[in-house]
Design an enzyme around this catalytic site. Structure first.
Site, short mmCIF file in Angstrom:
data_model
loop_
_atom_site.label_atom_id
_atom_site.label_comp_id
_atom_site.label_asym_id
_atom_site.label_seq_id
_atom_site.Cartn_x
_atom_site.Cartn_y
_atom_site.Cartn_z
N ASP A 108 -4.93 5.61 9.64
CA ASP A 108 -5.14 7.05 9.55
C ASP A 108 -4.27 7.63 8.46
OD1 ASP A 108 -6.09 9.69 10.95
OD2 ASP A 108 -3.93 9.92 10.66
N TYR A 132 -1.01 13.87 2.41
CA TYR A 132 0.16 13.01 2.55
C TYR A 132 0.59 12.46 1.19
CZ TYR A 132 -0.91 12.85 7.59
OH TYR A 132 -1.16 13.18 8.90
N HIS A 148 -8.32 18.87 9.21
CA HIS A 148 -6.90 18.79 9.57
C HIS A 148 -6.49 19.90 10.54
CE1 HIS A 148 -3.17 16.77 7.64
NE2 HIS A 148 -2.95 17.01 8.90
N ASN A 166 -5.71 19.11 15.75
CA ASN A 166 -4.81 20.22 16.06
C ASN A 166 -5.58 21.43 16.61
OD1 ASN A 166 -2.43 18.83 14.95
ND2 ASN A 166 -3.47 19.12 12.98
N LEU A 212 5.38 9.26 19.44
CA LEU A 212 6.80 9.00 19.65
C LEU A 212 7.65 10.21 19.23
CD1 LEU A 212 7.08 5.27 18.51
CD2 LEU A 212 6.96 6.18 20.84
#
Length: 311
Positions: free
Chosen positions: A51, A56, A118, A149, A205
């Site tokens: 992904d 990025y 996104h 999101n 995480l």
């Protein structure tokens, strides 16, 4: 070996590993050589899902990933996102076309397996966004599409719009999900079931906070993203207690904290895959024993704060 025990939807045909390589660090602090090593290690241990996003590393993540996957294109599932790039922001047809063409070029591929918005674009009619994505599925430029999101009401709006328009339906939702914000999953769970969407967990995480290295968010170094505004939501007693429970359970069960934290999320019935940001191959190898079938319900309840003791 990480197994290929899930797929997004029956209509998509996308089989993916329960663990996915998140590529947000690619092009920032991870060299292209190391990306090659990460991809090689991932494939060796059974991870086929990668992904990334156009934003990025200002496109460097897609470039690095595309080069590393050269020769393996038909063995992997590539997901990328659009809408946040400074040069192509939003979800209008014009912007989306620019974004898709840029991503295809950077990833060195003719198609994208999962193309994701996104975040919702309030300035563009949903019909325009959906119709563009549906046309691309029909043309073979993308195999499926998803949204990221989003809240339950937004999921319903996008899905109902897609159903009304009669083309390809949404495949997935990618939202931040970990043992610290698990109630957010409960909020969208009915919509996931109603529209048969696969859930992808980003930040499982909590940006490394649940990896076993920190007792509280105050322990992170000043260079860590959580030392700034991204850590504000974690600076509370609830987070501290949750990390304490995770560390205690890991010690009692003799299992890595990161593995336990991921297995709790993977045990959720709607969860297809956890997207773990990877910056070196050793991080992947530390998760090789990931197996959600091993975690007991009482452990899950303890880690989520639903019971006072582990057992």
């Amino acid at each position: 070996m990480i197994d290929y025990s899930s797929r997004f939807l029956k209509t998509s045909g996308l089989w993916v590993s329960r663990l996915a390589v998140g590529s947000s660090h690619f092009g920032l602090g991870v060299s292209r050589k190391e990306v090659m090593h990460i991809v090689s290690t991932a494939l060796d241990i059974g991870v086929n899902f990668f992904d990334t996003a156009d934003v990025y590393g200002k496109g460097e993540s897609e470039i690095a990933l595309g080069r590393a996957l050269y020769g393996y294109r038909h063995d992997v599932v590539i997901a990328t996102k659009f809408g946040h790039d400074e040069t192509a922001r939003g979800a209008s047809q014009t912007v989306m076309t620019q974004s898709l063409n840029n991503s295809l070029k950077r990833l060195n591929t003719d198609y994208i397996d999962l193309y994701q918005l996104h975040a919702p674009d309030l300035s563009t009619p949903i019909e325009e966004t959906i119709s563009t994505l549906q046309a691309w599925v029909k043309e073979g430029k993308i195999r499926s599409y998803g949204i990221c999101n989003v809240k339950s009401s937004e999921i319903k709006h996008y899905c109902c719009t897609a159903q009304t328009m009669g083309g390809a339906l949404l495949t997935s939702v990618q939202n931040p999900l970990n043992i610290l914000n698990y109630p957010d999953y409960e909020e969208i769970k009915p919509s996931l079931k109603e529209f048969q969407l696969g859930l992808l967990a980003s930040l499982p995480l909590a940006r490394g906070l649940l990896g076993g290295h920190y007792r509280t968010v105050l322990d992170v170094p000043c260079t860590h993203p959580l030392s700034g505004y991204k850590g504000l939501g974690y600076r509370n007693i609830r987070t501290k207690n949750a990390i304490g429970r995770l560390m205690h359970a890991a010690k009692q069960l003799n299992r890595p904290p990161s593995v336990l934290a991921l297995e709790v999320i993977l045990a959720s019935e709607d969860l297809v895959s956890v997207l773990v940001g990877i910056s070196n191959s050793n991080q992947l190898l530390s998760l090789i024993d990931l197996n959600p079938s091993l975690i007991q319900q009482e452990t899950i309840d303890y880690l989520l704060g639903r019971r006072p003791e582990l057992g």
